[in-house]
Design an enzyme around this catalytic site. Structure first.
Site, PDB file in Angstrom:
ATOM      1  N   HIS A 185      -6.983   0.236  41.393  1.00  0.00           N
ATOM      2  CA  HIS A 185      -7.767  -1.004  41.452  1.00  0.00           C
ATOM      3  C   HIS A 185      -6.895  -2.260  41.323  1.00  0.00           C
ATOM      4  O   HIS A 185      -6.923  -3.113  42.205  1.00  0.00           O
ATOM      5  CB  HIS A 185      -8.890  -0.941  40.417  1.00  0.00           C
ATOM      6  N   HIS A 205      -4.818  -7.466  35.044  1.00  0.00           N
ATOM      7  CA  HIS A 205      -6.068  -8.143  34.689  1.00  0.00           C
ATOM      8  C   HIS A 205      -7.021  -7.318  33.842  1.00  0.00           C
ATOM      9  O   HIS A 205      -7.845  -7.876  33.130  1.00  0.00           O
ATOM     10  CB  HIS A 205      -6.764  -8.713  35.937  1.00  0.00           C
ATOM     11  N   GLU A 235      -8.689  -5.804  28.395  1.00  0.00           N
ATOM     12  CA  GLU A 235     -10.076  -5.388  28.299  1.00  0.00           C
ATOM     13  C   GLU A 235     -10.209  -3.883  28.024  1.00  0.00           C
ATOM     14  O   GLU A 235     -10.951  -3.459  27.163  1.00  0.00           O
ATOM     15  CB  GLU A 235     -10.759  -5.741  29.628  1.00  0.00           C
ATOM     16  N   ASP A 236      -9.452  -3.104  28.795  1.00  0.00           N
ATOM     17  CA  ASP A 236      -9.702  -1.658  28.834  1.00  0.00           C
ATOM     18  C   ASP A 236      -8.695  -0.808  28.077  1.00  0.00           C
ATOM     19  O   ASP A 236      -8.850   0.398  28.001  1.00  0.00           O
ATOM     20  CB  ASP A 236      -9.712  -1.170  30.297  1.00  0.00           C
ATOM     21  N   ASP A 248     -10.839  -9.389  42.743  1.00  0.00           N
ATOM     22  CA  ASP A 248     -11.316  -8.299  41.891  1.00  0.00           C
ATOM     23  C   ASP A 248     -12.722  -7.881  42.343  1.00  0.00           C
ATOM     24  O   ASP A 248     -13.016  -6.709  42.561  1.00  0.00           O
ATOM     25  CB  ASP A 248     -11.333  -8.823  40.442  1.00  0.00           C
TER      26      ASP A 248
HETATM   27 MN    MN Z   1     -11.044  -5.501  37.736  1.00  0.00          MN
END
Ligand code: MN
Length: 703
Positions: free
Chosen positions: A48, A72, A76-77, A139
């Site tokens: 991604h 990016h 977050e992940d 994105d």
């Molecule tokens: Mn993304």
């Protein structure tokens, strides 16, 4: 080559080696951080960020933006923190990633008021650094391209959010390709069936179109050559969503929308653009009112072009965009052209400046706005140019589709306001209810408790809400009330004929019921009250006074319900046939003329609302009606005979035929007046005609 190798090959093409090296380390970092994670599609997660970076590389975005794209989703992940990113990749990258992570927390349901605050946050992130929104758009584009692995509910939610928020932002920033792709992808997941049907229809006619496109394209090229204009000509395919939008917005059939041919001319400079438009207008006649000069007055997103629509050689409209090579760059890449074409061209700098100004003005509006909702309202005006924004007398802003009238506005405020509106003040002045509203109008609806929707409103309302409510009201209007009103109207009519209700005998009513096949006297009275029948007509029927002096080209009364006893003629302009939605116009001394709903001459007469009558085809109408059909054929010996035999086989006759003079081309347009008993029959005839291989196009002609 793997996806990451492809990406780095592209990056090496325009970035400095040290930047590529930094991106390599960002890629390694991201890959190990996402290691073991999978996407819904089953692909490793790293695919991604790579895909997002690739989209940005196509715009030649700079190294910090691409680094942020690769990283990016890590904060977050994964376990990675903001501070680590800053330490490894610097402050700019860390800030870009931070901006993106904040955006990711926002979930938009729709443009509802509850979401306004989130929307505002997003635009503020964009105002700080436009690269944030470019990464976000890339994105979203990749997520939309891979949406099929999501559940149906999720697909719909994401698609709606994309259509309502991200696509308009892409448009505002002038990123045309991504704007169109986001729209088409959203359309596909939001309305899968409509998408499939439309895609199939477009595919089916593609072959026929290609020939026409090539022929027109050749003619244009030749004319430009003759005029010594140095330019390239290309045909444009319409995007599915824009076809769909036009069909919905203007209630047009697929044929009507798709029969428009699009071309683009890229000339070397501005004077050549104007020379080109002059040459075109001498080749095909321009349609008045359709010429737009966006070179002199650019659109807000920096877009510049000349637009004109021409009457093409087969009677098809041709839409042409003419622009210089520099303008074309901006039209395609918008704000991204800053990175894509690092040149000192003044037009690019100007666009950069304008975008900056716009983003600054967002910051200003947000500091002045009392709340998020107000901020959002200001913003919508910028982002959705196809709508008009008007104010209620209390200062609340409302969005309506372009062309909406006061009646649409009234129904948008509240159904009761719509049902009882009698007059309207726009900017404190009384204007007719049918007046289209413009941006910034202050609209005040005047209501009366006794007022009711008028059937003629249906001629000019554009919103589904208004249309539905007016129809619903007319259908369910108290039967008793209509009958009472009908009785009064009939009494007036009878008095004018020197009779009255009380003087009528029951056998007169019985005869009328027998003749018309209507169940009861109450039904007839209600019909009069609802405007489906004219009091005067019924009065004449009851008294057995015939008005049929002018038998000439008049139809028997039986074909049109609501016209009993009147001389009825079908309008020569639109030539309605059973199945067409129709409306009657009372012409003094000539009885009633019946037009189709979409007849252009209705608009000219529309101020005379009292003379319009809602009429319907009688189901028993059983005869042949004249209808205009235009056929474009390839010139071949014997083609007319083949056409004539198909028409005969479909059970139709040719009333009249005229051919356009031979212009030396291999195609001819033939104008037929055929006879058809109704729309179904006409479509059978059309189908038959399409079996003839030389037939390129068959269209019904009106006006
Ligand atoms: Mn993304």
């Amino acid at each position: 080559m793997s996806e990451s190798e492809l990406l780095f090959k592209e990056l090496s093409g325009y970035l400095k080696p040290e930047d590529v090296a930094q991106l390599q380390s960002a890629y390694q970092f991201s890959e190990s951080a996402h290691h073991g994670q999978l996407r819904k599609s089953g692909d490793p997660y790293i695919s991604h960020p790579i895909a997002v970076a690739k989209i940005l590389a196509a715009w030649h975005l700079d190294a910090p933006a691409l680094t942020a794209a690769l990283l990016h989703d890590v904060v977050e992940d994964t376990q990675i923190t903001q501070a680590e990113i800053q330490e490894k990749f610097g402050k700019t990258v860390a800030e870009l990633v931070d901006g993106l992570s904040k955006l990711d927390k926002i979930e938009f349901q729709s443009l509802e008021e509850a979401q306004a605050e989130n929307f505002r946050k997003m635009l503020l992130a964009m105002a700080r650094d436009v690269r944030v929104i470019l990464i976000k758009l890339a994105d979203r584009l990749h997520n939309m391209r891979t949406l099929s692995s999501m559940s149906s509910d999720k697909r719909k939610r994401i698609a709606r959010e994309t259509l309502e928020i991200y696509a308009p932002i892409a448009n505002r920033l002038g990123l045309d390709a991504i704007y169109r792709e986001l729209q088409d992808l959203s359309f596909r997941y939001l309305y899968p069936t409509r998408y499939r049907v439309l895609a199939k229809a477009v595919k089916a006619v593609r072959g026929n179109r290609r020939e026409v496109v090539e022929k027109i394209s050749e003619a244009i090229k030749q004319r430009l050559l003759d005029a010594s204009v140095d330019a390239t000509v290309t045909g444009r395919e319409k995007h599915l969503y824009s076809i769909y939008n036009k069909m919905i917005g203007k209630s047009l059939s697929f044929e009507n929308v798709h029969d428009i041919y699009g071309f683009r001319i890229i000339a070397k400079d501005i004077p050549s653009c104007y020379l080109a438009v002059g040459a075109l207008h001498s080749l095909y006649k321009p349609i008045p009112g359709k010429f737009k000069d966006y070179i002199a007055i650019p659109k807000v997103n920096g877009y510049q072009s000349l637009h004109t629509t021409l009457f093409g050689p087969f009677g098809v409209p041709i839409e042409v965009q003419i622009r210089s090579a520099d303008m074309h760059k901006i039209a395609e890449a918008g704000v991204a052209s800053h990175w894509l074409y690092k040149s000192s061209e003044s037009s690019l700098n100007e666009l950069q400046q304008k975008t900056h100004q716009w983003l600054q003005s967002l910051l200003e509006i947000q500091s002045e706005s009392r709340d998020s909702v107000e901020f959002l309202e200001h913003l919508k005006i910028d982002l959705f140019p196809d709508q008009v924004y008007v104010f209620t007398h209390k200062g609340k802003i409302m969005a309506l589709p372009r062309g909406a009238t006061s009646v649409d506005f009234a129904y948008a405020v509240h159904t009761d306001i719509g049902n009882h509106c009698v007059a309207v003040k726009v900017n404190h002045e009384l204007v007719p209810l049918r007046t289209p509203l413009s941006n910034g109008n202050q609209v005040e609806i005047i209501t009366a408790s006794h007022a009711k929707p008028n059937p003629t409103w249906l001629n000019y309302v554009v919103t589904a809400k208004a249309r539905t409510h007016i129809r619903h009201f007319l259908r369910t209007m108290q039967f008793e009330e209509s009958a009472q009103l009908g009785e009064r109207l009939l009494e007036q009519a009878l008095l004018a004929l020197k009779s009255n209700n009380a003087a009528l005998e029951s056998r007169q009513w019985e005869k009328l019921l027998r003749d018309t096949g209507i169940k009861s006297k109450q039904d007839i009275l209600a019909d009069i009250g609802l405007g489906k029948r004219l009091g005067m007509v019924v009065a004449r029927q009851l008294l057995s006074i015939s008005e049929n002096h002018n038998e000439g080209n008049a139809l028997g009364p039986i074909f049109i319900r609501g016209s009993e006893g009147m001389v009825v003629q079908l309008a020569k302009c639109c030539r309605p046939i059973p199945g067409d939605p129709i409306i009657g116009f009372i012409n003094k001394g000539q009885g009633m003329i019946v037009h189709t709903h979409d007849c252009l001459s209705i608009r000219k007469l529309s101020h005379d609302v009292d003379r319009w009558l809602d009429v319907e085809w009688d189901a028993t109408a059983n005869k042949l009606f004249n209808v205009g059909v235009q056929i474009v054929v390839e010139n071949n010996p014997g083609v007319l005979a083949k056409i004539a035999s198909e028409i005969a086989e479909a059970g139709s006759n040719i009333d009249h035929v005229a051919m356009e003079p031979d212009d030396g081309s291999s195609y001819t347009t033939i104008h037929f007046t055929l006879q058809a008993s109704n729309r179904q029959h006409l479509s059978q005839i059309t189908q038959n005609l399409r079996r003839v291989p030389e037939v390129i196009r068959v269209t019904r002609t009106k006006n």
